[in-house]
Write a protein that holds these residues in place. Structure first.
Motif, PDB file in Angstrom:
ATOM      1  N   ALA A  23       3.642  -5.883   7.705  1.00  0.00           N
ATOM      2  CA  ALA A  23       4.236  -6.754   8.721  1.00  0.00           C
ATOM      3  C   ALA A  23       3.218  -7.769   9.223  1.00  0.00           C
ATOM      4  CB  ALA A  23       4.782  -5.925   9.875  1.00  0.00           C
ATOM      5  N   VAL A  24       2.008  -7.324   9.474  1.00  0.00           N
ATOM      6  CA  VAL A  24       0.959  -8.236   9.952  1.00  0.00           C
ATOM      7  C   VAL A  24       0.637  -9.274   8.890  1.00  0.00           C
ATOM      8  CG1 VAL A  24      -1.478  -8.340  10.607  1.00  0.00           C
ATOM      9  CG2 VAL A  24      -0.005  -6.581  11.582  1.00  0.00           C
ATOM     10  N   ILE A  25       0.509  -8.848   7.641  1.00  0.00           N
ATOM     11  CA  ILE A  25       0.198  -9.780   6.552  1.00  0.00           C
ATOM     12  C   ILE A  25       1.324 -10.808   6.397  1.00  0.00           C
ATOM     13  CG2 ILE A  25      -0.038  -9.941   4.044  1.00  0.00           C
ATOM     14  CD1 ILE A  25      -1.631  -7.342   4.137  1.00  0.00           C
ATOM     15  N   ALA A  26       2.575 -10.356   6.436  1.00  0.00           N
ATOM     16  CA  ALA A  26       3.701 -11.282   6.268  1.00  0.00           C
ATOM     17  C   ALA A  26       3.773 -12.292   7.405  1.00  0.00           C
ATOM     18  CB  ALA A  26       5.002 -10.498   6.169  1.00  0.00           C
ATOM     19  N   ILE A  27       3.508 -11.858   8.613  1.00  0.00           N
ATOM     20  CA  ILE A  27       3.542 -12.787   9.753  1.00  0.00           C
ATOM     21  C   ILE A  27       2.414 -13.804   9.649  1.00  0.00           C
ATOM     22  CG2 ILE A  27       3.226 -12.927  12.264  1.00  0.00           C
ATOM     23  CD1 ILE A  27       4.810 -10.280  12.415  1.00  0.00           C
ATOM     24  N   VAL A  28       1.225 -13.350   9.280  1.00  0.00           N
ATOM     25  CA  VAL A  28       0.090 -14.266   9.135  1.00  0.00           C
ATOM     26  C   VAL A  28       0.361 -15.271   8.015  1.00  0.00           C
ATOM     27  CG1 VAL A  28      -2.338 -14.382   8.435  1.00  0.00           C
ATOM     28  CG2 VAL A  28      -1.608 -12.725  10.140  1.00  0.00           C
ATOM     29  N   VAL A  44       0.504 -11.924  -3.201  1.00  0.00           N
ATOM     30  CA  VAL A  44      -0.892 -11.495  -3.024  1.00  0.00           C
ATOM     31  C   VAL A  44      -0.988 -10.469  -1.896  1.00  0.00           C
ATOM     32  CG1 VAL A  44      -3.207 -12.290  -2.386  1.00  0.00           C
ATOM     33  CG2 VAL A  44      -1.812 -13.649  -3.945  1.00  0.00           C
ATOM     34  N   GLY A  45      -0.257 -10.709  -0.823  1.00  0.00           N
ATOM     35  CA  GLY A  45      -0.249  -9.760   0.292  1.00  0.00           C
ATOM     36  C   GLY A  45       0.328  -8.413  -0.097  1.00  0.00           C
ATOM     37  N   LEU A  46       1.366  -8.414  -0.933  1.00  0.00           N
ATOM     38  CA  LEU A  46       1.936  -7.156  -1.406  1.00  0.00           C
ATOM     39  C   LEU A  46       0.951  -6.418  -2.302  1.00  0.00           C
ATOM     40  CD1 LEU A  46       4.416  -5.363  -1.292  1.00  0.00           C
ATOM     41  CD2 LEU A  46       5.283  -6.570  -3.289  1.00  0.00           C
ATOM     42  N   GLY A  47       0.175  -7.154  -3.073  1.00  0.00           N
ATOM     43  CA  GLY A  47      -0.886  -6.524  -3.861  1.00  0.00           C
ATOM     44  C   GLY A  47      -1.936  -5.871  -2.971  1.00  0.00           C
ATOM     45  N   GLY A  48      -2.260  -6.513  -1.864  1.00  0.00           N
ATOM     46  CA  GLY A  48      -3.180  -5.905  -0.906  1.00  0.00           C
ATOM     47  C   GLY A  48      -2.599  -4.651  -0.280  1.00  0.00           C
ATOM     48  N   CYS A  49      -1.288  -4.660  -0.042  1.00  0.00           N
ATOM     49  CA  CYS A  49      -0.635  -3.460   0.491  1.00  0.00           C
ATOM     50  C   CYS A  49      -0.647  -2.322  -0.526  1.00  0.00           C
ATOM     51  CB  CYS A  49       0.800  -3.780   0.907  1.00  0.00           C
ATOM     52  SG  CYS A  49       0.891  -4.798   2.377  1.00  0.00           S
ATOM     53  N   LEU A  50      -0.543  -2.658  -1.806  1.00  0.00           N
ATOM     54  CA  LEU A  50      -0.628  -1.642  -2.851  1.00  0.00           C
ATOM     55  C   LEU A  50      -1.998  -0.979  -2.854  1.00  0.00           C
ATOM     56  CD1 LEU A  50       0.522  -0.263  -5.430  1.00  0.00           C
ATOM     57  CD2 LEU A  50      -0.466  -2.161  -6.700  1.00  0.00           C
ATOM     58  N   ALA A  71       4.578   5.194  -3.825  1.00  0.00           N
ATOM     59  CA  ALA A  71       5.789   4.414  -4.098  1.00  0.00           C
ATOM     60  C   ALA A  71       6.559   4.126  -2.819  1.00  0.00           C
ATOM     61  CB  ALA A  71       6.669   5.155  -5.094  1.00  0.00           C
ATOM     62  N   ALA A  72       6.666   5.103  -1.938  1.00  0.00           N
ATOM     63  CA  ALA A  72       7.363   4.889  -0.665  1.00  0.00           C
ATOM     64  C   ALA A  72       6.616   3.875   0.199  1.00  0.00           C
ATOM     65  CB  ALA A  72       7.516   6.209   0.077  1.00  0.00           C
ATOM     66  N   SER A  73       5.292   3.927   0.175  1.00  0.00           N
ATOM     67  CA  SER A  73       4.502   2.964   0.939  1.00  0.00           C
ATOM     68  C   SER A  73       4.724   1.550   0.446  1.00  0.00           C
ATOM     69  CB  SER A  73       3.015   3.305   0.850  1.00  0.00           C
ATOM     70  OG  SER A  73       2.726   4.525   1.441  1.00  0.00           O
ATOM     71  N   VAL A  74       4.660   1.363  -0.869  1.00  0.00           N
ATOM     72  CA  VAL A  74       4.778   0.024  -1.431  1.00  0.00           C
ATOM     73  C   VAL A  74       6.210  -0.485  -1.314  1.00  0.00           C
ATOM     74  CG1 VAL A  74       4.531  -1.328  -3.546  1.00  0.00           C
ATOM     75  CG2 VAL A  74       2.813   0.356  -2.951  1.00  0.00           C
ATOM     76  N   LEU A  75       7.191   0.378  -1.532  1.00  0.00           N
ATOM     77  CA  LEU A  75       8.585  -0.047  -1.385  1.00  0.00           C
ATOM     78  C   LEU A  75       8.876  -0.445   0.058  1.00  0.00           C
ATOM     79  CD1 LEU A  75      11.390  -0.425  -2.604  1.00  0.00           C
ATOM     80  CD2 LEU A  75      11.838   1.968  -2.046  1.00  0.00           C
ATOM     81  N   GLY A  76       8.409   0.345   1.001  1.00  0.00           N
ATOM     82  CA  GLY A  76       8.594  -0.005   2.408  1.00  0.00           C
ATOM     83  C   GLY A  76       7.888  -1.296   2.769  1.00  0.00           C
ATOM     84  N   ALA A  77       6.686  -1.497   2.222  1.00  0.00           N
ATOM     85  CA  ALA A  77       5.956  -2.737   2.488  1.00  0.00           C
ATOM     86  C   ALA A  77       6.697  -3.934   1.913  1.00  0.00           C
ATOM     87  CB  ALA A  77       4.551  -2.647   1.900  1.00  0.00           C
ATOM     88  N   ALA A  78       7.277  -3.772   0.723  1.00  0.00           N
ATOM     89  CA  ALA A  78       8.043  -4.868   0.125  1.00  0.00           C
ATOM     90  C   ALA A  78       9.275  -5.191   0.969  1.00  0.00           C
ATOM     91  CB  ALA A  78       8.441  -4.510  -1.297  1.00  0.00           C
ATOM     92  N   GLY A  82       9.862  -8.610   2.882  1.00  0.00           N
ATOM     93  CA  GLY A  82      11.069  -9.356   2.535  1.00  0.00           C
ATOM     94  C   GLY A  82      11.882  -9.743   3.753  1.00  0.00           C
ATOM     95  N   VAL A  83      12.025  -8.832   4.693  1.00  0.00           N
ATOM     96  CA  VAL A  83      12.784  -9.127   5.911  1.00  0.00           C
ATOM     97  C   VAL A  83      12.081 -10.195   6.739  1.00  0.00           C
ATOM     98  CG1 VAL A  83      13.533  -8.143   8.110  1.00  0.00           C
ATOM     99  CG2 VAL A  83      13.965  -6.914   5.986  1.00  0.00           C
ATOM    100  N   ILE A  84      10.770 -10.090   6.848  1.00  0.00           N
ATOM    101  CA  ILE A  84      10.027 -11.093   7.631  1.00  0.00           C
ATOM    102  C   ILE A  84      10.065 -12.454   6.946  1.00  0.00           C
ATOM    103  CG2 ILE A  84       7.718 -11.720   8.453  1.00  0.00           C
ATOM    104  CD1 ILE A  84       7.310  -8.731   9.051  1.00  0.00           C
ATOM    105  N   SER A  85       9.930 -12.472   5.616  1.00  0.00           N
ATOM    106  CA  SER A  85       9.992 -13.758   4.917  1.00  0.00           C
ATOM    107  C   SER A  85      11.398 -14.346   4.966  1.00  0.00           C
ATOM    108  CB  SER A  85       9.525 -13.607   3.473  1.00  0.00           C
ATOM    109  OG  SER A  85      10.416 -12.805   2.746  1.00  0.00           O
ATOM    110  N   LEU A  86      12.418 -13.491   5.002  1.00  0.00           N
ATOM    111  CA  LEU A  86      13.788 -13.972   5.190  1.00  0.00           C
ATOM    112  C   LEU A  86      13.922 -14.661   6.547  1.00  0.00           C
ATOM    113  CD1 LEU A  86      16.772 -14.062   4.218  1.00  0.00           C
ATOM    114  CD2 LEU A  86      17.065 -11.896   5.426  1.00  0.00           C
ATOM    115  N   GLY A  87      13.304 -14.089   7.552  1.00  0.00           N
ATOM    116  CA  GLY A  87      13.314 -14.715   8.867  1.00  0.00           C
ATOM    117  C   GLY A  87      12.638 -16.073   8.868  1.00  0.00           C
TER     118      GLY A  87
END
Length: 96
Positions: A23-28, A44-50, A71-78, A82-87
């Motif tokens: 969430a922090v990475i997506a907002i930044v 790139v941010g999702l890769g950092g979350c991985l 897998a749950a961590s990365v799926l939740g991060a995606a 996605g929701v923040i980028s949709l916003g």
């Protein structure tokens, strides 16, 4: 001979930590990147979350269910990203 875990660490905290980081990475990224480059930086941010998910789950020291937790961590991060980028995408459609 397997040694039983006396006090296993909770795994939900590690999942939520990665989701909060996402969430922090997506907002930044949404604030500081241009709309043309936003999707690339989100990748790139999702890769950092991985990498963060691997680090958090390795730190927990539990072997059972490792891949499921990562897998749950990365799926939740995606999903969070996605929701923040949709916003941010919907906000870009509003004339201003």
């Amino acid at each position: 001979m397997a040694v039983p875990e006396l006090a296993p660490r909770r795994t939900l905290g590690g999942l939520i930590a990665v989701w909060a980081l996402a969430a922090v990475i997506a907002i930044v990224i949404g604030i500081f990147s241009t709309p043309d480059w936003r999707a690339a930086w989100l990748g790139v941010g999702l890769g950092g979350c991985l990498i963060a998910a691997f680090a958090v789950q390795l730190w927990s020291g539990r072997a059972s269910g490792f891949t499921e937790r990562v897998a749950a961590s990365v799926l939740g991060a995606a999903l969070v990203m996605g929701v923040i980028s949709l916003g941010f995408g919907l906000a870009a459609l509003v004339p201003g």
